[in-house]
Design an enzyme around this catalytic site. Sequence first.
Site, PDB file in Angstrom:
ATOM      1  N   ASP A 184      53.757  35.265   4.179  1.00  0.00           N
ATOM      2  CA  ASP A 184      52.684  35.961   3.481  1.00  0.00           C
ATOM      3  C   ASP A 184      53.129  37.361   3.047  1.00  0.00           C
ATOM      4  OD1 ASP A 184      52.622  37.487   5.798  1.00  0.00           O
ATOM      5  OD2 ASP A 184      50.915  36.438   6.632  1.00  0.00           O
ATOM      6  N   TYR A 235      56.114  35.650  18.410  1.00  0.00           N
ATOM      7  CA  TYR A 235      55.895  36.489  17.225  1.00  0.00           C
ATOM      8  C   TYR A 235      54.425  36.363  16.841  1.00  0.00           C
ATOM      9  CZ  TYR A 235      57.053  38.558  12.633  1.00  0.00           C
ATOM     10  OH  TYR A 235      57.138  39.361  11.525  1.00  0.00           O
ATOM     11  N   ASP A 280      47.739  38.543   2.922  1.00  0.00           N
ATOM     12  CA  ASP A 280      46.863  39.198   3.888  1.00  0.00           C
ATOM     13  C   ASP A 280      46.451  40.534   3.279  1.00  0.00           C
ATOM     14  OD1 ASP A 280      47.131  37.130   5.599  1.00  0.00           O
ATOM     15  OD2 ASP A 280      48.325  38.188   7.094  1.00  0.00           O
ATOM     16  N   ASP A 290      51.831  41.122   3.127  1.00  0.00           N
ATOM     17  CA  ASP A 290      50.857  42.083   3.649  1.00  0.00           C
ATOM     18  C   ASP A 290      50.549  43.091   2.551  1.00  0.00           C
ATOM     19  OD1 ASP A 290      50.653  41.084   6.338  1.00  0.00           O
ATOM     20  OD2 ASP A 290      52.679  41.845   6.652  1.00  0.00           O
ATOM     21  N   LYS A 326      63.633  38.499  13.908  1.00  0.00           N
ATOM     22  CA  LYS A 326      62.393  37.844  13.472  1.00  0.00           C
ATOM     23  C   LYS A 326      62.491  36.326  13.622  1.00  0.00           C
ATOM     24  CE  LYS A 326      60.641  38.844   9.477  1.00  0.00           C
ATOM     25  NZ  LYS A 326      59.180  38.798   9.721  1.00  0.00           N
ATOM     26  N   SER A 356      56.775  42.593   6.170  1.00  0.00           N
ATOM     27  CA  SER A 356      58.115  42.056   5.918  1.00  0.00           C
ATOM     28  C   SER A 356      58.490  42.125   4.442  1.00  0.00           C
ATOM     29  CB  SER A 356      58.206  40.616   6.424  1.00  0.00           C
ATOM     30  OG  SER A 356      57.291  39.780   5.738  1.00  0.00           O
TER      31      SER A 356
END
Length: 606
Positions: free
Chosen positions: A101, A225, A155, A103, A216, A90
């Site tokens: 978070d 989700y 992450d 990614d 989302k 995202s």
Amino acid sequence: MASTNGYLGVTPPISTSESNPREKEVTVTLLEELRRQGIFESEEEAKMREIVLGRLAALIKKFVKRVSLARGLSESAANSAGGKIYTFGSYRLGVHGPGTDIDTLCVVPRHVTREDFFNVLEGMLREMEGVTEVSGVPEAFVPIIKTEISGIPIDLLFAQLSLAAIPDDLDLRDDNLLKNLDERCVRSLNGSRVINEILRLVPNVDVFRDALRCIKLWAQRRAIYSNVNGFLGGVAWAMLVARICQLYPNAVAGAIVSRFFIIMHRWSWPQPVLLKPIEDGPLQVRVWNPRLYPQDRNHRMPIITPAYPSMCATHNVMASTQQIMTEEFKRGSEIVDQVISGEVQWSALFAKHDFFFRYRFYLQVIASSPDLDTQNKWSGTVESKIRQLVMRLEFVDALKLAHPFIKGFDTVYYCLSEDETRAVARGEIPEAVANRKQEDIAGKEGATTMYTKSFFVGLSIKPKEAGATGPRKLDISYPTNEFIKMVRLWEKYDESQMNIAVRHIKHTALPDFVFDKGEREAAARPKKRSRTAKESPAPSAKRSRMESDTPARPDSESPLKRSTISSQGRQLSTPDSSMSFASMTEHPHTAQTSDAMDSLAVAASA
């Protein structure tokens, strides 16, 4: 980026017309509602994200240098070995919100291994200033380190390339970078490659982002989700929205959202969703191909990534989660129709899920440990296996549906005895423990802090067949015991530090921590009958069904018998191996209906 046929995607657009005035009006109100929902981050948080990513990039270079020196490289070679991070998800798509978070992909040269990533980098992260959490899950389908730096959750994935050094200007679009990589590295690398390709394959990035923000938020509010639990993750939702954008290249965001629900509710699964034709390549890497690979034929809702090698982003979807998502697509389509007609507002689309009111019976999976670092790793491992439990439950004849919730609930308890510690590990929390605070155990001998994380699965039971008499039996001992055996096979499992328990409970016995403040009490109060669609967040037909699905909570009810399976697979809290419950037939358990229900024996012991 149009194809050679002059359009984006694998088929021509359904319509190239511009949106009508009403669709433009609802797009304005949609964006206003999204702002009211608070999904846009502040400038301060945006700046903090940039600072954190800069610090992480410097740490990755330091990590690669440390490992390089340990491998015997010279100081100059170690300095030039590089190491680089790439964002995806995202954040890279530009649809992240406050608190979400980032990614991130860690790309390293060939002499830095995945073991180094978990053994060396994880330790370096723990020593980094501002880090409050570090948890590695090396056994996950895509190995990952979860961390939080200065309040920003990260992450972190790993990819080892067949290069002696990683230059700062490395472009991941080069397919040759995939040479000689194992499948886990290819999966990690493709996270960034896929996002870049999605952004190149949509006709209008701004419209795509606005529509995706809406979808989302809707998916999160409706609790669908979560890739790890068998629903769709962020990349899959992005690809679905991107495909609708391709089919309506000149539509505004409100129109895209409307078409999204109509098309997805009627999609002929397992027909795959593709953003471009699947490409073959010269590399010896696997490409999604149901004609060639039997496991690819088992994918229920295939959504195929556009970057080579094409993969299915939805391999985790199960029969139960597909059914749940299909129902939500239908609900969304009905509500958006009413938004466009002016009957309801956009806020109706984002109404919170009713998971903890929907079923009469639930499974609670409890992972616990007296050590916080151990608990973070252990609960992450257990969460990654919940899908396996649901898949096993789907084979139980009496079950119509096994519905996993999309997240776990962390709790901390302070125990003064081994008996209390064991009770907490089973999920049976004594009142004294529930009310105890950390200062109450300070300096007391034998005191233990127990960290727990609970995961929930809703159980929908098939209606009793016409003419059937007598009690029915729902035997869940095999799937639950097999699940416990599976998670205990984790190579780092430590019986003295890691506890796992599965117990089935009635809806009235759900712990308070799964509800928002006042939510449980509000649901117990008698509801007034809704008269118009405008007064309700759901369309009238759906609303009636939802009202009949929601169990009432009687003021007086006999104590609930519970059965719990521990990591040893024993019956812990009841002497008998089966218990009688009223069957759940998608009706409220009220005084008027309970007499008509047959009894259901539930076996939960080995």
